[in-house]
Design a protein around this motif. Structure first.
Motif, mmCIF file in Angstrom:
data_model
loop_
_atom_site.group_PDB
_atom_site.id
_atom_site.type_symbol
_atom_site.label_atom_id
_atom_site.label_comp_id
_atom_site.label_asym_id
_atom_site.label_seq_id
_atom_site.Cartn_x
_atom_site.Cartn_y
_atom_site.Cartn_z
ATOM 1 N N PRO A 96 0.829 -1.207 0.000
ATOM 2 C CA PRO A 96 0.000 0.000 0.000
ATOM 3 C C PRO A 96 0.866 1.261 0.000
ATOM 4 N N THR A 97 0.322 2.307 -0.564
ATOM 5 C CA THR A 97 1.045 3.574 -0.611
ATOM 6 C C THR A 97 0.924 4.315 0.714
ATOM 7 N N ARG A 98 1.784 5.279 0.877
ATOM 8 C CA ARG A 98 1.736 6.147 2.050
ATOM 9 C C ARG A 98 0.356 6.790 2.157
ATOM 10 N N GLU A 99 -0.168 7.256 1.028
ATOM 11 C CA GLU A 99 -1.465 7.925 0.995
ATOM 12 C C GLU A 99 -2.587 6.975 1.434
ATOM 13 N N GLN A 100 -2.541 5.707 0.961
ATOM 14 C CA GLN A 100 -3.564 4.726 1.339
ATOM 15 C C GLN A 100 -3.537 4.477 2.845
ATOM 16 N N THR A 143 6.357 -1.299 6.537
ATOM 17 C CA THR A 143 5.794 -2.097 7.631
ATOM 18 C C THR A 143 4.270 -1.926 7.728
ATOM 19 N N ARG A 144 3.705 -1.073 6.859
ATOM 20 C CA ARG A 144 2.262 -0.780 6.842
ATOM 21 C C ARG A 144 1.807 -0.174 8.171
ATOM 22 N N LYS A 145 2.661 0.640 8.763
ATOM 23 C CA LYS A 145 2.392 1.198 10.090
ATOM 24 C C LYS A 145 2.270 2.718 10.015
ATOM 25 N N GLY A 168 -3.634 -2.405 3.078
ATOM 26 C CA GLY A 168 -3.605 -1.081 3.689
ATOM 27 C C GLY A 168 -4.970 -0.490 3.979
ATOM 28 N N LYS A 169 -6.029 -1.301 3.874
ATOM 29 C CA LYS A 169 -7.382 -0.760 4.009
ATOM 30 C C LYS A 169 -8.030 -0.980 5.373
ATOM 31 N N LEU A 170 -7.452 -1.861 6.198
ATOM 32 C CA LEU A 170 -8.021 -2.148 7.515
ATOM 33 C C LEU A 170 -6.934 -2.154 8.578
ATOM 34 N N VAL A 171 -7.320 -1.825 9.802
ATOM 35 C CA VAL A 171 -6.406 -1.891 10.936
ATOM 36 C C VAL A 171 -6.290 -3.346 11.368
ATOM 37 N N GLN A 172 -5.058 -3.824 11.468
ATOM 38 C CA GLN A 172 -4.792 -5.186 11.936
ATOM 39 C C GLN A 172 -4.342 -5.191 13.396
ATOM 40 N N ASP A 173 -3.602 -4.145 13.783
ATOM 41 C CA ASP A 173 -3.091 -4.047 15.152
ATOM 42 C C ASP A 173 -3.085 -2.582 15.549
ATOM 43 N N GLN A 174 -3.488 -2.325 16.779
ATOM 44 C CA GLN A 174 -3.510 -0.960 17.307
ATOM 45 C C GLN A 174 -2.841 -0.963 18.668
#
Length: 145
Positions: free
Chosen positions: A2-6, A80-82, A112-118
């Motif tokens: 996923p991009t930074r923007e996504q 890292t998609r973080k 990059g569309k959903l939160v997996q860990d918070q």
């Protein structure tokens, strides 16, 4: 990847869902297997599944008249998609005004569309003072009945 923007768009949608106090919108932002953790350890926040996190927020939102968290800064790592979000939150409740600062890191799903860990890191001193204020308000209200 996923991009930074996504990633930033997903993070903002997540904050917006909390600001609207819409538990179904919060649920829709999280993967079914997401984990939600709180810190620092002095707050003693339990790890929660998506459904537990949604239920927790539903309970919190019941006692708030208003809530708004302003995203003041964000650091995005597409590799890292973080996303690390710096937030300043304000709320009102029968117990009074609430104001606090958070650093929330969210790791997204592969797309990059959903939160997996918070992971929430809050100003624990302020949070513990607020909890004490809510408890005192509840006791005083109960004693008046």
């Amino acid at each position: 990847m996923p991009t930074r923007e996504q990633l930033l768009e997903t993070a903002k949608r997540y904050v917006d869902a909390h600001n609207s106090r819409n538990v179904e919108a919060i649920r829709a932002c999280c993967s079914p297997s997401s984990t939600h953790r709180g810190g620092p350890s002095s707050v003693n926040g339990p790890d929660r599944t998506r459904d537990e996190y949604v239920a927790f927020n539903a309970d919190v939102f019941k006692m708030l008249h208003s809530y708004h968290a302003e995203l003041t800064d964000a650091i995005v790592d597409p590799e890292t998609r973080k996303v690390a979000m710096f937030l300043h939150a304000k709320a009102t409740a029968d117990a009074g005004e609430y104001e606090n600062e958070y650093i929330i890191t969210v790791t997204m799903t592969e797309d990059g569309k959903l939160v997996q860990d918070q992971y929430d890191f809050i100003d624990s001193h302020t949070m513990l003072q607020w909890i004490q204020k809510v408890g005192q308000f509840a006791q005083e209200t109960w004693e008046k009945k």
